[in-house]
Scaffold this active site. Structure first.
Site, PDB file in Angstrom:
ATOM      1  N   LYS A   8       0.867  -1.185   0.000  1.00  0.00           N
ATOM      2  CA  LYS A   8       0.000   0.000   0.000  1.00  0.00           C
ATOM      3  C   LYS A   8       0.900   1.230   0.000  1.00  0.00           C
ATOM      4  O   LYS A   8       1.750   1.378   0.883  1.00  0.00           O
ATOM      5  CB  LYS A   8      -0.858  -0.064   1.271  1.00  0.00           C
ATOM      6  CG  LYS A   8      -1.880   1.020   1.469  1.00  0.00           C
ATOM      7  CD  LYS A   8      -2.718   0.657   2.688  1.00  0.00           C
ATOM      8  CE  LYS A   8      -3.467   1.810   3.278  1.00  0.00           C
ATOM      9  NZ  LYS A   8      -4.663   2.119   2.491  1.00  0.00           N
ATOM     10  N   GLU A  23      -3.607   1.522  -3.321  1.00  0.00           N
ATOM     11  CA  GLU A  23      -4.106   1.118  -2.002  1.00  0.00           C
ATOM     12  C   GLU A  23      -4.037  -0.383  -1.820  1.00  0.00           C
ATOM     13  O   GLU A  23      -4.212  -0.885  -0.721  1.00  0.00           O
ATOM     14  CB  GLU A  23      -5.576   1.537  -1.846  1.00  0.00           C
ATOM     15  CG  GLU A  23      -5.787   3.021  -1.683  1.00  0.00           C
ATOM     16  CD  GLU A  23      -5.932   3.426  -0.224  1.00  0.00           C
ATOM     17  OE1 GLU A  23      -5.742   2.563   0.653  1.00  0.00           O
ATOM     18  OE2 GLU A  23      -6.226   4.593   0.012  1.00  0.00           O
ATOM     19  N   THR A  48      -2.570   6.673   1.099  1.00  0.00           N
ATOM     20  CA  THR A  48      -3.763   6.646   1.939  1.00  0.00           C
ATOM     21  C   THR A  48      -4.551   7.912   1.642  1.00  0.00           C
ATOM     22  O   THR A  48      -3.969   8.952   1.303  1.00  0.00           O
ATOM     23  CB  THR A  48      -3.419   6.523   3.437  1.00  0.00           C
ATOM     24  OG1 THR A  48      -4.625   6.429   4.195  1.00  0.00           O
ATOM     25  CG2 THR A  48      -2.593   7.701   3.939  1.00  0.00           C
TER      26      THR A  48
HETATM   27  C1  LIG Z   1      -8.611   7.863  12.037  1.00  0.00           C
HETATM   28  C2  LIG Z   1      -8.764   7.518  10.616  1.00  0.00           C
HETATM   29  O1  LIG Z   1      -9.438   8.170   9.881  1.00  0.00           O
HETATM   30  N1  LIG Z   1      -8.115   6.425  10.176  1.00  0.00           N
HETATM   31  C3  LIG Z   1      -8.042   5.889   8.930  1.00  0.00           C
HETATM   32  C4  LIG Z   1      -8.604   6.448   7.779  1.00  0.00           C
HETATM   33  C5  LIG Z   1      -8.422   5.793   6.588  1.00  0.00           C
HETATM   34  N2  LIG Z   1      -7.713   4.631   6.552  1.00  0.00           N
HETATM   35  C6  LIG Z   1      -7.466   3.943   5.294  1.00  0.00           C
HETATM   36  O2  LIG Z   1      -6.861   4.808   4.366  1.00  0.00           O
HETATM   37  C7  LIG Z   1      -7.324   4.515   3.059  1.00  0.00           C
HETATM   38  C8  LIG Z   1      -8.022   5.678   2.454  1.00  0.00           C
HETATM   39  O3  LIG Z   1      -9.003   6.190   3.295  1.00  0.00           O
HETATM   40  C9  LIG Z   1      -8.213   3.353   3.161  1.00  0.00           C
HETATM   41  O4  LIG Z   1      -7.410   2.238   2.934  1.00  0.00           O
HETATM   42  C10 LIG Z   1      -8.682   3.479   4.602  1.00  0.00           C
HETATM   43  O5  LIG Z   1      -9.098   2.302   5.142  1.00  0.00           O
HETATM   44  C11 LIG Z   1      -7.177   4.090   7.702  1.00  0.00           C
HETATM   45  O6  LIG Z   1      -6.532   3.029   7.693  1.00  0.00           O
HETATM   46  N3  LIG Z   1      -7.350   4.735   8.873  1.00  0.00           N
END
Ligand SMILES: CC(=O)Nc1ccn([C@@H]2O[C@H](CO)[C@@H](O)[C@H]2O)c(=O)n1
EC number: 3.5.1.135
Length: 105
Positions: A23, A76, A26
């Site tokens: 990955k 991702e 984000t």
């Molecule tokens: C506190 C908070 O917001 N935490 C987050 C927010 C997003 N994500 C990941 O980032 C990518 C894009 O959104 C996707 O893979 C999501 O699952 C995460 O792991 N943790």
């Protein structure tokens, strides 16, 4: 936050993808967009606060939800429909997002 952030959290289920280097982006909202390119940040599991690795921030760029496509899903390491569903769940009312590109440090 006044100085630039030095930590980032990911959901536990995504950690294998993060620490293997699969990955490389984000997608976050404005509140989590203040990372500085070239800075090294510590990666923690959101649910347990356990540190997993360090990453180097490469870039932070604005990205509209509607613009999320196969390129982003690839970076991702997630299927596009899963990625869009996940982002809608985390940021239900936000179209203006940011793509953070990173590498393992
Ligand atoms: C506190 C908070 O917001 N935490 C987050 C927010 C997003 N994500 C990941 O980032 C990518 C894009 O959104 C996707 O893979 C999501 O699952 C995460 O792991 N943790």
């Amino acid at each position: 936050m006044v100085s630039h952030p030095t930590t980032i959290t990911f959901f536990e289920f995504l950690m294998p993808l993060v620490k293997s280097g699969a990955k490389t982006i984000t997608i976050r909202d404005e509140s989590e967009s203040h990372y500085i390119p070239n800075s090294v940040v510590e990666v923690y599991i959101l649910e347990t606060n356990v540190k997993v690795c360090d990453i180097r921030i490469l870039s932070v760029e604005p990205l509209q939800f509607d613009e999320i496509n196969e390129f982003h899903a690839n970076q991702e390491s997630l299927p596009l429909d899963e990625l869009r569903t996940l982002i809608k769940k985390v940021y239900p009312n936000t179209n203006g997002l940011f793509m953070i590109t990173f590498e393992l440090a």
